[in-house]
Scaffold this motif. Structure first.
Motif, mmCIF file in Angstrom:
data_model
loop_
_atom_site.group_PDB
_atom_site.id
_atom_site.type_symbol
_atom_site.label_atom_id
_atom_site.label_comp_id
_atom_site.label_asym_id
_atom_site.label_seq_id
_atom_site.Cartn_x
_atom_site.Cartn_y
_atom_site.Cartn_z
ATOM 1 N N ILE A 187 8.881 2.494 68.546
ATOM 2 C CA ILE A 187 7.993 1.812 69.479
ATOM 3 C C ILE A 187 7.111 0.866 68.672
ATOM 4 O O ILE A 187 6.468 1.271 67.711
ATOM 5 C CB ILE A 187 7.106 2.793 70.269
ATOM 6 C CG1 ILE A 187 7.964 3.710 71.131
ATOM 7 C CG2 ILE A 187 6.112 2.036 71.143
ATOM 8 C CD1 ILE A 187 7.169 4.722 71.917
ATOM 9 N N PHE A 192 3.883 -1.000 68.728
ATOM 10 C CA PHE A 192 2.625 -1.016 69.473
ATOM 11 C C PHE A 192 1.914 -2.358 69.313
ATOM 12 O O PHE A 192 1.751 -2.848 68.205
ATOM 13 C CB PHE A 192 1.709 0.119 68.999
ATOM 14 C CG PHE A 192 2.219 1.470 69.399
ATOM 15 C CD1 PHE A 192 2.108 1.899 70.711
ATOM 16 C CD2 PHE A 192 2.805 2.310 68.474
ATOM 17 C CE1 PHE A 192 2.579 3.144 71.091
ATOM 18 C CE2 PHE A 192 3.275 3.563 68.841
ATOM 19 C CZ PHE A 192 3.165 3.982 70.162
ATOM 20 N N TYR A 223 1.144 0.596 78.195
ATOM 21 C CA TYR A 223 2.059 1.654 77.776
ATOM 22 C C TYR A 223 1.937 2.852 78.696
ATOM 23 O O TYR A 223 0.889 3.105 79.283
ATOM 24 C CB TYR A 223 1.763 2.102 76.331
ATOM 25 C CG TYR A 223 2.126 1.050 75.323
ATOM 26 C CD1 TYR A 223 3.384 1.019 74.749
ATOM 27 C CD2 TYR A 223 1.224 0.062 74.966
ATOM 28 C CE1 TYR A 223 3.738 0.037 73.836
ATOM 29 C CE2 TYR A 223 1.555 -0.924 74.055
ATOM 30 C CZ TYR A 223 2.815 -0.925 73.496
ATOM 31 O OH TYR A 223 3.162 -1.907 72.598
ATOM 32 N N ARG A 270 6.556 4.426 76.205
ATOM 33 C CA ARG A 270 7.289 3.185 76.441
ATOM 34 C C ARG A 270 6.325 2.082 76.845
ATOM 35 O O ARG A 270 5.263 2.330 77.410
ATOM 36 C CB ARG A 270 8.356 3.352 77.512
ATOM 37 C CG ARG A 270 7.785 3.664 78.881
ATOM 38 C CD ARG A 270 8.886 3.877 79.884
ATOM 39 N NE ARG A 270 8.328 4.171 81.198
ATOM 40 C CZ ARG A 270 8.934 3.943 82.327
ATOM 41 N NH1 ARG A 270 10.147 3.407 82.324
ATOM 42 N NH2 ARG A 270 8.377 4.246 83.473
ATOM 43 N N ASN A 271 6.729 0.863 76.551
ATOM 44 C CA ASN A 271 5.959 -0.306 76.948
ATOM 45 C C ASN A 271 6.322 -0.613 78.392
ATOM 46 O O ASN A 271 7.499 -0.646 78.745
ATOM 47 C CB ASN A 271 6.312 -1.492 76.047
ATOM 48 C CG ASN A 271 5.538 -2.734 76.394
ATOM 49 O OD1 ASN A 271 5.660 -3.266 77.482
ATOM 50 N ND2 ASN A 271 4.733 -3.192 75.463
#
Length: 125
Positions: free
Chosen positions: A65, A67, A73, A95-96
């Protein structure tokens, strides 16, 4: 042999994670969504915010992931509520979800709860 059951993450708004909330329990599995305010690579700790509330997220179990602050998110994990420290979500999934309309998302959570309550009530009658 003891079996380990992973509980589903209950949809919860950050504003609902307060001591008077029924969701505010040690080990409670929740799904939260918010804007990434900060992320510390060394400690793997993130802070998400939504509607004036914030939550510390332990991301050390997450992989792959990327960030980015100010992105949105969603995390699923278990709440850690120390006696004298800050409430933390130990994330197992992240998850985004950039592009999500947070106001509409919160409305959908409320509608889902009404629907589930209606279904539960109809099963008991």
């Amino acid at each position: 042999m003891a079996s380990s059951v992973i509980k589903p993450g209950i949809l919860v708004g950050l504003q609902e994670l307060e001591p008077s909330s029924p969701f505010f329990k040690e080990g409670q599995s929740v799904r939260v969504t918010g804007k990434l305010e900060s992320y510390n690579v060394e400690s793997a700790m993130a802070v998400i915010v939504d509607g004036g509330a914030s939550l510390l997220i332990d991301t050390q179990n997450l992989r792959d992931i990327c960030f980015r602050t100010n992105s949105i998110y969603q995390f699923i994990g278990e709440l850690l509520i120390p006696q004298d420290g800050q409430v933390t979500l130990k994330a197992r999934v992240g998850r985004n979800v950039d592009g999500i309309d947070l106001n509409l998302y919160h409305q959908s959570i409320q509608l889902r709860r009404k629907f589930e309550a209606h279904i539960a009530k109809s099963k008991t009658t």
